[in-house]
Design a protein around this motif. Structure first.
Motif, mmCIF file in Angstrom:
data_model
loop_
_atom_site.group_PDB
_atom_site.id
_atom_site.type_symbol
_atom_site.label_atom_id
_atom_site.label_comp_id
_atom_site.label_asym_id
_atom_site.label_seq_id
_atom_site.Cartn_x
_atom_site.Cartn_y
_atom_site.Cartn_z
ATOM 1 N N THR A 147 193.724 38.858 -9.320
ATOM 2 C CA THR A 147 192.894 40.052 -9.171
ATOM 3 C C THR A 147 191.466 39.590 -9.008
ATOM 4 O OG1 THR A 147 194.395 41.300 -10.537
ATOM 5 C CG2 THR A 147 192.205 42.241 -10.222
ATOM 6 N N VAL A 148 190.902 39.873 -7.843
ATOM 7 C CA VAL A 148 189.506 39.502 -7.625
ATOM 8 C C VAL A 148 188.731 40.756 -7.247
ATOM 9 C CG1 VAL A 148 189.867 37.113 -6.952
ATOM 10 C CG2 VAL A 148 190.024 38.892 -5.231
ATOM 11 N N VAL A 201 183.311 37.367 -2.688
ATOM 12 C CA VAL A 201 184.325 37.521 -3.724
ATOM 13 C C VAL A 201 183.720 37.034 -5.048
ATOM 14 C CG1 VAL A 201 186.642 36.814 -4.432
ATOM 15 C CG2 VAL A 201 186.101 37.076 -1.995
ATOM 16 N N ASP A 202 183.687 37.933 -6.037
ATOM 17 C CA ASP A 202 183.106 37.557 -7.332
ATOM 18 C C ASP A 202 183.886 36.383 -7.931
ATOM 19 O OD1 ASP A 202 181.349 39.681 -7.060
ATOM 20 O OD2 ASP A 202 182.694 41.090 -8.079
ATOM 21 N N ASN A 203 183.149 35.426 -8.464
ATOM 22 C CA ASN A 203 183.741 34.261 -9.152
ATOM 23 C C ASN A 203 184.690 33.432 -8.291
ATOM 24 O OD1 ASN A 203 182.449 35.039 -11.539
ATOM 25 N ND2 ASN A 203 184.091 36.551 -11.902
ATOM 26 N N ASN A 252 181.650 43.871 -8.690
ATOM 27 C CA ASN A 252 182.622 44.913 -8.363
ATOM 28 C C ASN A 252 181.929 46.244 -8.064
ATOM 29 O OD1 ASN A 252 185.060 46.034 -7.813
ATOM 30 N ND2 ASN A 252 185.593 46.458 -9.953
ATOM 31 N N THR A 253 180.869 46.163 -7.315
ATOM 32 C CA THR A 253 180.147 47.377 -6.951
ATOM 33 C C THR A 253 179.436 47.140 -5.625
ATOM 34 O OG1 THR A 253 178.559 49.013 -7.706
ATOM 35 C CG2 THR A 253 178.038 46.742 -8.236
ATOM 36 N N GLY A 281 181.444 32.111 6.306
ATOM 37 C CA GLY A 281 181.677 30.795 5.684
ATOM 38 C C GLY A 281 181.918 31.038 4.216
ATOM 39 N N GLY A 282 182.516 30.056 3.538
ATOM 40 C CA GLY A 282 182.792 30.195 2.102
ATOM 41 C C GLY A 282 183.527 31.493 1.840
#
Ligand SMILES: Nc1nc2c(ncn2[C@@H]2O[C@@H]3COP(=O)(O)O[C@H]4[C@@H](O)[C@H](n5cnc6c(=O)[nH]c(N)nc65)O[C@@H]4COP(=O)(O)O[C@H]3[C@H]2O)c(=O)[nH]1
Length: 684
Positions: free
Chosen positions: A376-377, A296-298, A413-414, A336-337
């Motif tokens: 929004t992720v 997951v970004d950020n 996001n790609t 994990g994470g």
């Protein structure tokens, strides 16, 4: 009183006084017993109550080794009126006990006096004591106990049996243990069990049985066979315990070891396990496996700013969404994470892995609602494929991870494929799909027209509509480049309808401009031909454009024809009823034979241009073309030659009395205006 009689009575009284037991009965010279009086002990000991002992021969009550002693006793009794010796009697429980037996003849009967040998008495007491202890054990055991006779008929069950199985002792007695059968084991299982009992007198193992209430449960069962002092099978004793809970807790431990606590998804261990199994299967079937590594970004930022509990909830929601968008057969795991891995098996091509990645990106467009926050992720996804990018679990996970990092570098996001060549293709395809959608919306895809010429008089009788993608800068893209993609993505359906509608409109406009009626032929790809409401769609287009159905021809390929014959037949019939003609395109390249074609309501057949190309030099092309034309004529099908480029080719097909042709020799496919111009010129 006679002195000897008196003495005899004394002896008898004395003996009886000393005896453990005595009995009176008739006894013939062969040792057969008559009705027994005063024989309570004997009856009890032998397990032959009253009348059952009658008619029994004494030698049935002693072991074989004592047969001689018994004979001696009976001989002496006959001769002297009395006899005495040590014999063994076999008790009801198979116990062999030594007695001193004195037999006295009296009034035609025989009085028998039995005295147990001291050591055997001790043994009997001990046995009795053991029996009492055993009874206690049976009653209190937590294991179920079943005792059956040699025919497996239940003689005894303990309270634990009833507790586990639900059958009371009364219900079980007289039945066989098959009342507990779960029917989950096959014949071979029971056969092996009985074989072990026969060969080794023992069987032990796990078995699924059924309780009285129908519930199936696992038990650990141990069965032994019990033989008497003479080696004869007497009993089976089964001891079992219900292992439902043990199994459940084993399963729980196994589940915990293989699953992530937060999301309940498979963890790295289980993922590797599944991946390894999958690789073995796929190696055999030659199919591909895709591993999608996602994070997951950020996520760190969200976790830090909104707090860990909320971060955990987000991860749970992500896990749920991933499960929702993936097929049931795919494995969604959490390493994990914020790292998740999706295992997609049995892929025909890497395109499906790309489609999965796109579905995943799409799924994240909808925000996650968590504790009043709409989050929004976006995900970044790396894809590694088996066998292209590695042939073991470890390498594939590592490479998918690396590809995921490249996706992050690309701006998140790609997705990225591990292999760069595939990557470029995938990116091109993705870009093109987006552009194709836009082109369709803007109406940049249009039909061009290639004239079809009648061979009888050389006039233009109609045209084939061929799709062209006109880019805003004027570049023309040919259908070979976008039709396959449109097929794959399903865009072919709206695209096909647009081309059909525009073709009908244009050709109608030619007529309206004063040109003679002419037909138009439009291609239908296999997917279009199989679409649910094809006939309805064509009907609506004809209505909207006011085009005469008799002037419309649809071209389908041989492969469309051979799939789902019944459906094909029904569609073709309805199209024919509407007045339309259907032509087979590229004939000769597929599987259908001419004989096969006669079953379908078809109008025309187009000889594939690959055969025309070889004319007039290639003898086999000549032979094929000649055969197709003559056979099609005998089936009453119109024949059209495609791809006629030279005068020689034209002359050749003219000689074969082909009906029509199209090809560069006469004209290339033309934009509508140019086609109109051609018609105009021909008219002059
Ligand atoms: N070398 C050579 N080629 C010639 C000659 N005469 C015609 N051709 C080309 O041969 C193809 C004939 O169309 P097709 O077999 O139906 O094959 C078509 C058809 O299967 C498909 N297609 C085109 N338009 C559509 C459409 O609107 N819908 C669908 N589903 N498929 C289409 O794309 C294929 C290719 O179309 P195009 O590139 O336009 O290619 C056309 C045409 O330009 C010739 O003398 N020499």
């Amino acid at each position: 009183m006679d002195e000897t009689i008196q003495e005899h009575i004394h002896l008898r009284e004395a003996l009886i006084a000393l005896a453990d037991a005595h009995f009176t009965c008739s006894l013939d010279a062969d040792g057969n017993l008559g009705p027994i009086e005063d024989g309570a002990f004997l009856s009890r000991f032998l397990g032959r109550e009253g009348p059952h002992a009658e008619g029994v021969n004494l030698d049935q009550l002693v072991p074989e080794r004592d047969a001689g002693i018994l004979q001696g006793l009976l001989g002496r009794l006959a001769a002297d009126g009395q006899a005495r010796d040590t014999v063994h009697l076999v008790s009801r429980d198979g116990l062999c006990v030594a007695f001193t037996l004195v037999l006295l003849r009296e009034n035609g009967n025989v009085v028998g006096v039995l005295r147990r040998h001291a050591d055997d008495e001790t043994r009997m007491r001990a046995a009795e004591h053991e029996r009492l202890v055993a009874d206690e054990v049976y009653r209190n055991a937590i294991e179920g106990i079943t005792v059956t006779d040699s025919h497996a008929r239940i003689l005894f069950v303990n309270p634990a049996f009833s507790k586990i199985t639900g059958y009371t002792a009364e219900e079980a007695l007289g039945q066989t243990p098959s009342i507990l059968k779960s029917h989950l084991h096959d014949q071979a299982f029971y056969k092996a069990m009985w074989q072990a009992l026969i060969n080794h007198g023992q069987w032990e193992g796990e078995i699924w049985n059924r309780r009285k209430n129908g519930e199936v449960y696992p038990e650990w069962l141990s069965i032994s066979s019990v033989r008497d002092g003479l080696g004869k099978l007497q009993r089976y004793v089964a001891v079992f315990h219900d292992i439902t809970e043990i199994k459940a807790s084993q399963e729980k431990v196994r589940h915990q070891a293989h699953h992530d606590v937060l999301t309940g998804l498979p963890n790295r261990l289980l993922l590797k396990d599944r991946l390894a199994t999958s690789l073995t299967h796929m190696a055999r079937s030659g199919q591909k496996v895709a591993l999608l590594f996602m994070d997951v970004d950020n996520f760190k930022h969200i976790n830090d700013s909104l707090g860990h509990p909320l971060g955990d909830l987000l991860l749970q929601a992500v896990a749920a969404r991933l499960k929702e968008v993936m097929r049931d057969d795919d494995t969604v795991a959490r390493l994990g994470g914020d790292e998740f891995v999706i295992l997609v098996e049995a892929l025909e091509s890497e395109n499906l892995a790309i489609a999965t990645a796109m579905r995943l990106l799409e799924a994240f467009r909808v925000p996650f609602h968590i504790k009043g926050h709409a989050l929004t992720v976006t995900p970044s996804v790396g894809i590694a494929l088996y066998p292209d990018d590695g042939d073991d679990a470890e390498t594939l996970i590592k490479n998918a991870d690396m590809a995921m990092y490249r996706a992050k570098e690309k701006g998140r996001n790609t997705f990225q494929l591990y292999t760069s060549a595939l990557n470029e293709r995938a990116v091109r395809r993705m870009t093109m799909e987006g552009e194709l959608r836009k082109a369709l919306e803007r109406g940049d895809i249009q039909p061009w027209f290639q004239p079809r010429v009648g061979l009888r008089n050389g006039s233009v009788v109609g045209s084939e509509a061929l799709a062209r993608w006109i880019k805003p800068d004027g570049t023309v893209i040919s259908p070979g480049e976008f039709i396959p993609l449109a097929e794959e993505t399903g865009l072919i359906l709206p695209l096909g309808e647009q081309i059909l509608e525009q073709a009908c409109r244009r050709v109608r406009a030619f007529q309206d401009a004063g040109f003679p009626e002419q037909y138009v032929s439009v291609n239908l790809s296999p997917r279009q031909f199989r679409q649910k409401d094809l006939v309805g769609m064509v009907e609506r287009v004809l209505q909207r454009t006011g085009f005469d159905s008799r002037l419309l021809e649809l071209e389908i390929t041989e492969s469309s024809l051979v799939q789902d014959i019944d459906q094909t037949m029904a569609t073709l019939r309805r199209l024919r009823e509407m007045g339309l003609a259907v032509a087979i395109d590229d004939f000769g390249t597929g599987y259908s034979s001419l004989a096969y074609l006669k079953h379908f309501p078809l109008g025309a057949l187009k000889i594939d241009q690959s055969f025309i190309r070889g004319i007039p030099t290639d003898p086999s092309d000549i032979a094929i073309t000649t055969t197709i034309i003559s056979m099609a004529q005998s089936l009453n099908l119109k024949v059209i030659a495609e791809g006629v480029e030279t005068l020689q080719q034209l002359n050749f097909i003219l000689g074969l009395r082909c009906d029509e042709y199209q090809g560069y020799y006469f004209s290339k496919p033309l934009p509508p205006e140019a086609y109109l111009e051609l018609l105009r010129q021909r008219k002059l």
